[in-house]
Write a protein that holds these residues in place. Structure first.
Motif, PDB file in Angstrom:
ATOM      1  N   LEU A   1       0.834  -1.200   0.000  1.00 54.77           N
ATOM      2  CA  LEU A   1       0.000   0.000   0.000  1.00 54.77           C
ATOM      3  C   LEU A   1       0.870   1.253   0.000  1.00 54.77           C
ATOM      4  N   THR A   2       1.877   1.271   0.846  1.00 55.26           N
ATOM      5  CA  THR A   2       2.770   2.433   0.918  1.00 55.26           C
ATOM      6  C   THR A   2       3.509   2.627  -0.394  1.00 55.26           C
ATOM      7  N   GLN A   3       3.978   1.540  -0.980  1.00 53.28           N
ATOM      8  CA  GLN A   3       4.697   1.639  -2.256  1.00 53.28           C
ATOM      9  C   GLN A   3       3.781   2.155  -3.362  1.00 53.28           C
ATOM     10  N   LEU A   4       2.542   1.705  -3.385  1.00 50.53           N
ATOM     11  CA  LEU A   4       1.596   2.179  -4.391  1.00 50.53           C
ATOM     12  C   LEU A   4       1.296   3.659  -4.209  1.00 50.53           C
ATOM     13  N   LEU A   5       1.069   4.074  -2.976  1.00 48.25           N
ATOM     14  CA  LEU A   5       0.781   5.476  -2.697  1.00 48.25           C
ATOM     15  C   LEU A   5       1.960   6.363  -3.070  1.00 48.25           C
ATOM     16  N   GLU A   6       3.158   5.957  -2.655  1.00 45.96           N
ATOM     17  CA  GLU A   6       4.325   6.787  -2.927  1.00 45.96           C
ATOM     18  C   GLU A   6       4.662   6.845  -4.409  1.00 45.96           C
ATOM     19  N   SER A   7       4.513   5.752  -5.124  1.00 48.76           N
ATOM     20  CA  SER A   7       4.806   5.806  -6.561  1.00 48.76           C
ATOM     21  C   SER A   7       3.746   6.620  -7.297  1.00 48.76           C
ATOM     22  N   TYR A   8       2.514   6.627  -6.801  1.00 49.14           N
ATOM     23  CA  TYR A   8       1.447   7.406  -7.434  1.00 49.14           C
ATOM     24  C   TYR A   8       1.712   8.908  -7.345  1.00 49.14           C
ATOM     25  N   VAL A   9       2.278   9.354  -6.225  1.00 47.39           N
ATOM     26  CA  VAL A   9       2.553  10.796  -6.068  1.00 47.39           C
ATOM     27  C   VAL A   9       4.007  11.149  -6.388  1.00 47.39           C
ATOM     28  N   SER A  10       4.779  10.187  -6.854  1.00 47.10           N
ATOM     29  CA  SER A  10       6.189  10.407  -7.189  1.00 47.10           C
ATOM     30  C   SER A  10       6.358  11.510  -8.239  1.00 47.10           C
ATOM     31  N   LEU A  11       7.463  12.222  -8.138  1.00 47.30           N
ATOM     32  CA  LEU A  11       7.785  13.241  -9.136  1.00 47.30           C
ATOM     33  C   LEU A  11       7.895  12.659 -10.540  1.00 47.30           C
ATOM     34  N   ILE A  58       6.274  -3.043  -9.733  1.00 50.42           N
ATOM     35  CA  ILE A  58       6.425  -2.496 -11.088  1.00 50.42           C
ATOM     36  C   ILE A  58       6.490  -0.970 -11.033  1.00 50.42           C
ATOM     37  N   THR A  59       5.577  -0.359 -10.269  1.00 49.59           N
ATOM     38  CA  THR A  59       5.534   1.106 -10.250  1.00 49.59           C
ATOM     39  C   THR A  59       6.769   1.693  -9.572  1.00 49.59           C
ATOM     40  N   LEU A  60       7.202   1.101  -8.475  1.00 55.73           N
ATOM     41  CA  LEU A  60       8.374   1.674  -7.790  1.00 55.73           C
ATOM     42  C   LEU A  60       9.627   1.559  -8.648  1.00 55.73           C
ATOM     43  N   ALA A  61       9.731   0.471  -9.413  1.00 54.33           N
ATOM     44  CA  ALA A  61      10.906   0.300 -10.275  1.00 54.33           C
ATOM     45  C   ALA A  61      10.929   1.338 -11.396  1.00 54.33           C
ATOM     46  N   GLN A  62       9.755   1.798 -11.794  1.00 51.69           N
ATOM     47  CA  GLN A  62       9.666   2.763 -12.892  1.00 51.69           C
ATOM     48  C   GLN A  62       9.809   4.210 -12.439  1.00 51.69           C
ATOM     49  N   VAL A  63       9.195   4.555 -11.285  1.00 52.93           N
ATOM     50  CA  VAL A  63       9.102   5.985 -10.943  1.00 52.93           C
ATOM     51  C   VAL A  63       9.622   6.338  -9.546  1.00 52.93           C
ATOM     52  N   GLY A  64      10.069   5.362  -8.802  1.00 56.25           N
ATOM     53  CA  GLY A  64      10.598   5.657  -7.476  1.00 56.25           C
ATOM     54  C   GLY A  64       9.517   5.790  -6.424  1.00 56.25           C
ATOM     55  N   LEU A  65       9.941   6.186  -5.224  1.00 53.53           N
ATOM     56  CA  LEU A  65       9.038   6.219  -4.079  1.00 53.53           C
ATOM     57  C   LEU A  65       9.067   7.597  -3.422  1.00 53.53           C
ATOM     58  N   GLY A  66       9.105   7.631  -2.093  1.00 50.84           N
ATOM     59  CA  GLY A  66       9.034   8.914  -1.415  1.00 50.84           C
ATOM     60  C   GLY A  66       9.647   8.895  -0.035  1.00 50.84           C
ATOM     61  N   SER A  67       9.151   9.777   0.821  1.00 46.10           N
ATOM     62  CA  SER A  67       9.779  10.018   2.124  1.00 46.10           C
ATOM     63  C   SER A  67       9.750   8.804   3.041  1.00 46.10           C
ATOM     64  N   VAL A  68       8.690   8.008   2.984  1.00 50.59           N
ATOM     65  CA  VAL A  68       8.653   6.813   3.843  1.00 50.59           C
ATOM     66  C   VAL A  68       9.840   5.907   3.518  1.00 50.59           C
ATOM     67  N   HIS A  69      10.046   5.660   2.242  1.00 50.55           N
ATOM     68  CA  HIS A  69      11.148   4.782   1.855  1.00 50.55           C
ATOM     69  C   HIS A  69      12.505   5.454   2.004  1.00 50.55           C
ATOM     70  N   GLY A  70      12.523   6.781   1.884  1.00 49.78           N
ATOM     71  CA  GLY A  70      13.760   7.484   2.191  1.00 49.78           C
ATOM     72  C   GLY A  70      14.184   7.246   3.631  1.00 49.78           C
ATOM     73  N   LEU A  71      13.217   7.221   4.535  1.00 46.01           N
ATOM     74  CA  LEU A  71      13.500   6.959   5.948  1.00 46.01           C
ATOM     75  C   LEU A  71      13.690   5.472   6.228  1.00 46.01           C
ATOM     76  N   ALA A  72      13.038   4.624   5.459  1.00 48.11           N
ATOM     77  CA  ALA A  72      13.144   3.181   5.701  1.00 48.11           C
ATOM     78  C   ALA A  72      14.571   2.678   5.534  1.00 48.11           C
TER      79      ALA A  72
END
Length: 195
Positions: A1-11, A58-72
């Protein structure tokens, strides 16, 4: 869920990854909590969560993630905290800080519209005002965090004295695709809320 949310709002998000992320968010919405509660058709719930997990990869590999994963990354390196636990425990707070920061500094950021869309997907409700959508999304993520009994960061040994080391090491690839550049104080607030 977190990966989907973060990739959806990714730059770097795009129409292709957005379609996959939306489909995955819908699947997770329908299956995550019933599977945890052991209610309904468990095989179908597991299938939906496996589908959501595949799409998130698939989405994270294409567009990256966000602050949660930056901290993870530093949290997992410096403390015995499982990746899924840190992602689950931080998602509500990180979402709140992202939204608050964009409203304050970048009110025209397109990710704000996407957070409204995520709220409508996960809450299964249309919102006439963005503020109501933001509140509903953050509240829902916090409710799920509580229902899933995700441990706070202190459970794994993090103390406020360790924040500087975590923050100094959180600006890797994932943080670079967060929809807004967070100040150290904003990152500190994410950690503090889930300490």
């Amino acid at each position: 869920l977190t990966q989907l949310l973060e990739s959806y709002v990714s730059l770097k998000s795009n129409a292709f990854t957005d379609a996959l992320a939306i489909s995955g968010l819908q699947a997770a919405r329908d299956a995550l909590i019933p599977l945890y509660r052991q209610e309904g058709e468990l095989a179908q719930h597991r299938e939906k969560m496996a589908y959501a997990a595949l799409l998130s990869g698939i989405t994270l590999a294409q567009v990256g993630l966000g602050s949660v994963h930056g901290l993870a990354s530093p949290l997992g390196a410096f403390y015995p905290i499982p990746h899924g636990a840190v992602c689950g425990t931080l998602v509500a707070s990180a979402t709140r800080i992202n939204i608050h920061s964009m409203l304050a500094r970048e009110p025209d950021n397109s990710a704000l519209t996407k957070y409204v869309q995520v709220a409508e997907i996960l809450c299964q409700k249309n919102f006439s005002k963005s503020a109501a959508a933001f509140t509903a999304l953050i509240d829902l993520l916090a409710d799920w965090t509580n229902e899933l009994a995700l441990p706070r960061l202190a459970h794994y040994g993090l103390q406020e004295s360790g924040f500087d080391k975590v923050i100094a090491n959180c600006r890797g690839n994932s943080m670079k695709t967060n929809p807004i550049v967070l100040a150290d104080g904003e990152i500190r607030q994410i950690l503090l809320e889930r300490l």
